[in-house]
Design an enzyme around this catalytic site. Structure first.
Site, PDB file in Angstrom:
ATOM      1  N   GLU A 113       0.854  -1.194   0.000  1.00  0.00           N
ATOM      2  CA  GLU A 113       0.000   0.000   0.000  1.00  0.00           C
ATOM      3  C   GLU A 113       0.886   1.239   0.000  1.00  0.00           C
ATOM      4  O   GLU A 113       2.104   1.145   0.208  1.00  0.00           O
ATOM      5  CB  GLU A 113      -0.937  -0.015   1.221  1.00  0.00           C
ATOM      6  CG  GLU A 113      -1.996  -1.110   1.109  1.00  0.00           C
ATOM      7  CD  GLU A 113      -2.972  -1.167   2.278  1.00  0.00           C
ATOM      8  OE1 GLU A 113      -2.688  -0.552   3.311  1.00  0.00           O
ATOM      9  OE2 GLU A 113      -4.007  -1.828   2.130  1.00  0.00           O
ATOM     10  N   HIS A 346     -11.510   9.533   6.127  1.00  0.00           N
ATOM     11  CA  HIS A 346     -11.296   8.101   6.315  1.00  0.00           C
ATOM     12  C   HIS A 346     -10.862   7.738   7.732  1.00  0.00           C
ATOM     13  O   HIS A 346     -11.256   6.707   8.249  1.00  0.00           O
ATOM     14  CB  HIS A 346     -10.220   7.642   5.331  1.00  0.00           C
ATOM     15  CG  HIS A 346      -9.919   6.177   5.383  1.00  0.00           C
ATOM     16  ND1 HIS A 346     -10.851   5.215   5.066  1.00  0.00           N
ATOM     17  CD2 HIS A 346      -8.783   5.505   5.725  1.00  0.00           C
ATOM     18  CE1 HIS A 346     -10.303   4.015   5.198  1.00  0.00           C
ATOM     19  NE2 HIS A 346      -9.061   4.166   5.604  1.00  0.00           N
ATOM     20  N   ARG A 381      -1.545   9.034   9.045  1.00  0.00           N
ATOM     21  CA  ARG A 381      -1.362   7.606   9.317  1.00  0.00           C
ATOM     22  C   ARG A 381      -0.887   6.847   8.077  1.00  0.00           C
ATOM     23  O   ARG A 381      -1.421   7.036   6.976  1.00  0.00           O
ATOM     24  CB  ARG A 381      -2.687   6.998   9.782  1.00  0.00           C
ATOM     25  CG  ARG A 381      -2.640   5.498   9.903  1.00  0.00           C
ATOM     26  CD  ARG A 381      -3.910   4.973  10.502  1.00  0.00           C
ATOM     27  NE  ARG A 381      -5.046   5.060   9.640  1.00  0.00           N
ATOM     28  CZ  ARG A 381      -5.434   4.112   8.791  1.00  0.00           C
ATOM     29  NH1 ARG A 381      -4.718   3.008   8.644  1.00  0.00           N
ATOM     30  NH2 ARG A 381      -6.515   4.264   8.070  1.00  0.00           N
TER      31      ARG A 381
END
Ligand code: FAD
Ligand code: SIN
Length: 528
Positions: A113, A346, A381
């Protein structure tokens, strides 16, 4: 002193709450509350997976560096080391609980990712959260020391001011919760309480988070006197499906990790080359979300394209079966055509300040998971570090309680909830309108790119709404909608106040009046 049936109260049945419950239940009686269903939190929605160093070519130091690069230097190095070094054992525990992670011959399959320099994400297809939630719940249900109670909307923490003989102490003795089946407010008391209530994503009009992510725990802890930090660091995921009906369906970052390209929908230009030519689509989320936001604003677009149709169809279907099926029902074949996407809120990087044992400022109150600011995420994050934080801190909080159990005092007599308020059904419409108003102005004024003027406008509206909402709360019977509205407004205020304090652009906080990053990273700690 009253004898309470449970030793520890846990508010939240997601990854953080259930992890804590399973560790505590080796010795203590635990009550776990959920607002609505036990699967109502974000955990069940997680797609991509969980980050952990499991590959021989990967190192803790690389994972630490990637976390701190994404976090733009605002992370606490000690916390980052603590979490990352405990990741492999957290994954082992999940395997023992039966989470069916994807495997490749004799080892776990690792996907990739944004922001990660290695493949290090363990996953269960593209529906990791559902599998994790199911395994944790099964283990909790089978444990006779754990009681799971859904349909409990916690309204307020019980502290010294709720004791029958007012002690004025800041100690937390559990929480008052609205039982949404009976309609009554019950005092759930315990010697120790763990807040594991998830994030505040629903403060924004567009969010990938579920309906209940209204920051209740952050607001309750703040009102009880705990410090809250870094609330301006609200994470926007770059790729939420653009659809006029379905506003919160995530297209996992792993689609880009497995080769997906971001394209201008009219010219087909792979625009990340203009923003981050080295990392392209795999730059950290703040960079990619800002790039998409810029494209949308610059060219007056409704969305951009995420395209993985150059990969073989069977590869796409095998890696992303949930997303493939969902898009198929909407008439999009992701093996042949691009997916329209937009950024959406998110993740809540800030929250209740905790130490490495999950302790908050308030005696008797611990916290874990998305409602906290542990120092792991900093200003942004890193993908798939969130579930990991839940497992590590859920376990750490539980261990600390077990280690100190002899020092936890018995609960004193607590006053019952004041039920003398009346219901005024006329106000229910206004509550819904206020919800919508907050979420709209937060999206428009406190979004991906900010200005001081817009933040001040939002602050002004929050002030006006505050009087109105406290008036409802003071006079009318509590409902989940009212509790959530009050907490959303509280979190909106914390976000705006933190954003106004940060006179620099860093990570997720991008403000036109202060485009530079200050030399020294400093937290925006708010003290009640
Ligand atoms: P949650 O799982 O959100 O649980 C909160 C609990 O608190 C729920 O049980 C809720 O009912 C309860 N609660 C809330 N308020 C109250 C109240 N007032 N009274 C009583 N109970 C209350 N992270 C990753 O690391 N990897 C991923 O792949 C990933 N994908 C994601 C995909 C989506 C669509 C979303 C939204 C998030 C994703 N995340 C991912 C983030 C991650 O899922 C969350 O940060 C994490 O699950 C939070 O877990 P938690 O235990 O802190 O809270
Ligand atoms: C995703 O699958 O893109 C979400 C991962 C995360 O939020 O960490």
């Amino acid at each position: 002193m009253t004898d309470t049936p449970y030793d520890v109260l846990i508010i939240g049945s997601g990854a953080a709450g259930l992890t804590a419950a399973l560790t505590l239940a080796t010795k203590l009686k635990v009550l776990v509350l959920a607002k609505g269903k036990l699967t109502s939190g974000s955990t069940a929605w997680a797609q991509g997976g969980i980050a952990a160093v499991l590959d021989a070519g990967d190192t803790f130091e690389d994972h630490i560096r990637d976390t701190m690069v994404a976090g733009a230097g605002l992370n606490d190095r000690e916390t980052v080391e603590f979490v990352i070094s405990h990741a492999p054992e957290a994954i082992d525990r999940l395997c023992e609980l039966g989470v069916p992670f994807n495997r490749e011959s004799d080892h776990l399959h690792l996907t990739r990712e944004g922001g990660h320099s290695h493949r290090r994400i363990v996953h269960v297809d593209d529906a990791t959260g559902w599998a994790v939630q199911a395994a944790l719940l099964k283990a909790a249900e089978e444990n006779c020391n754990i009681t799971l109670l859904p349909n409990q909307t916690c309204v307020e923490l019980i502290t010294g001011r709720h004791e029958e003989r007012y002690s004025g102490s800041g100690r937390v003795w559990g929480a008052y919760a609205l039982d949404t089946v009976s309609g009554t407010v019950v005092a759930h008391t315990a010697r120790a309480t763990i807040m594991a209530s998830g994030g505040a994503g629903r403060v924004y009009q567009f969010s990938t988070a579920p309906r209940g992510a209204t920051g209740d725990g952050i607001a309750m802890a703040w009102r009880a006197g705990a410090r809250v930090s870094n609330m301006e660091m609200m994470q926007f995921h770059p790729t939420c499906l653009y659809n006029l009906e379905i506003k919160n369906f995530l297209i996992t970052e792993a689609v880009r990790g497995e080769g997906g390209h971001l394209l201008h929908p009219e010219t087909g230009h792979r625009f990340m080359v203009d923003y981050d030519p080295e990392r392209m689509e795999l730059a950290p989320r703040d960079v990619v979300a800002r790039a998409i936001d810029d494209q949308i604003k610059r060219y007056g677009l409704d969305y951009v394209h995420l395209d993985i149709s150059h990969q073989p169809p069977e590869f796409v279907m095998e890696h992303f079966p949930t997303i493939y099926d969902k898009l198929e029902t909407l008439g999009i074949d992701m093996t042949k055509e691009p997916i329209p996407v937009v950024p959406a809120q998110h993740y809540t990087c800030g929250g209740i300040v905790i130490d490495l044992a999950g302790r908050t400022d308030l005696p008797g109150l611990y916290a874990a998971g998305e409602c906290t600011e542990s120092g792991l995420h900093g200003a942004n994050r890193l993908a798939s570090n969130s579930l990991l934080e839940c497992f590590v801190f859920g376990d750490a909080a539980a261990r600390d309680i077990l280690a100190r159990w002899d020092n936890f005092e018995a609960v004193p007599p607590i006053r019952a909830w004041d039920e003398s308020r009346v219901t005024d059904s006329d106000e229910e419409v206004v509550i819904k309108q206020n919800w919508t108003e907050i979420r709209r102005f937060m999206w428009n004024y406190v979004g991906i790119v900010r200005t001081t003027k817009r933040l001040e406008r939002a602050a002004h509206r929050i002030k006006l709404l505050h009087t109105e909402v406290e008036d409802y709360y003071g006079h009318f019977t509590v409902t989940t909608d009212l509790v959530e509205l009050r907490n959303l407004l509280q979190c909106a205020d914390l976000i705006v106040q933190s954003a106004l304090k940060r006179h620099e652009s860093r990570g997720l906080h991008s403000i036109l009046d202060y485009p530079e990053t200050a030399p020294l990273p400093v937290d925006t700690v708010l003290v009640p």
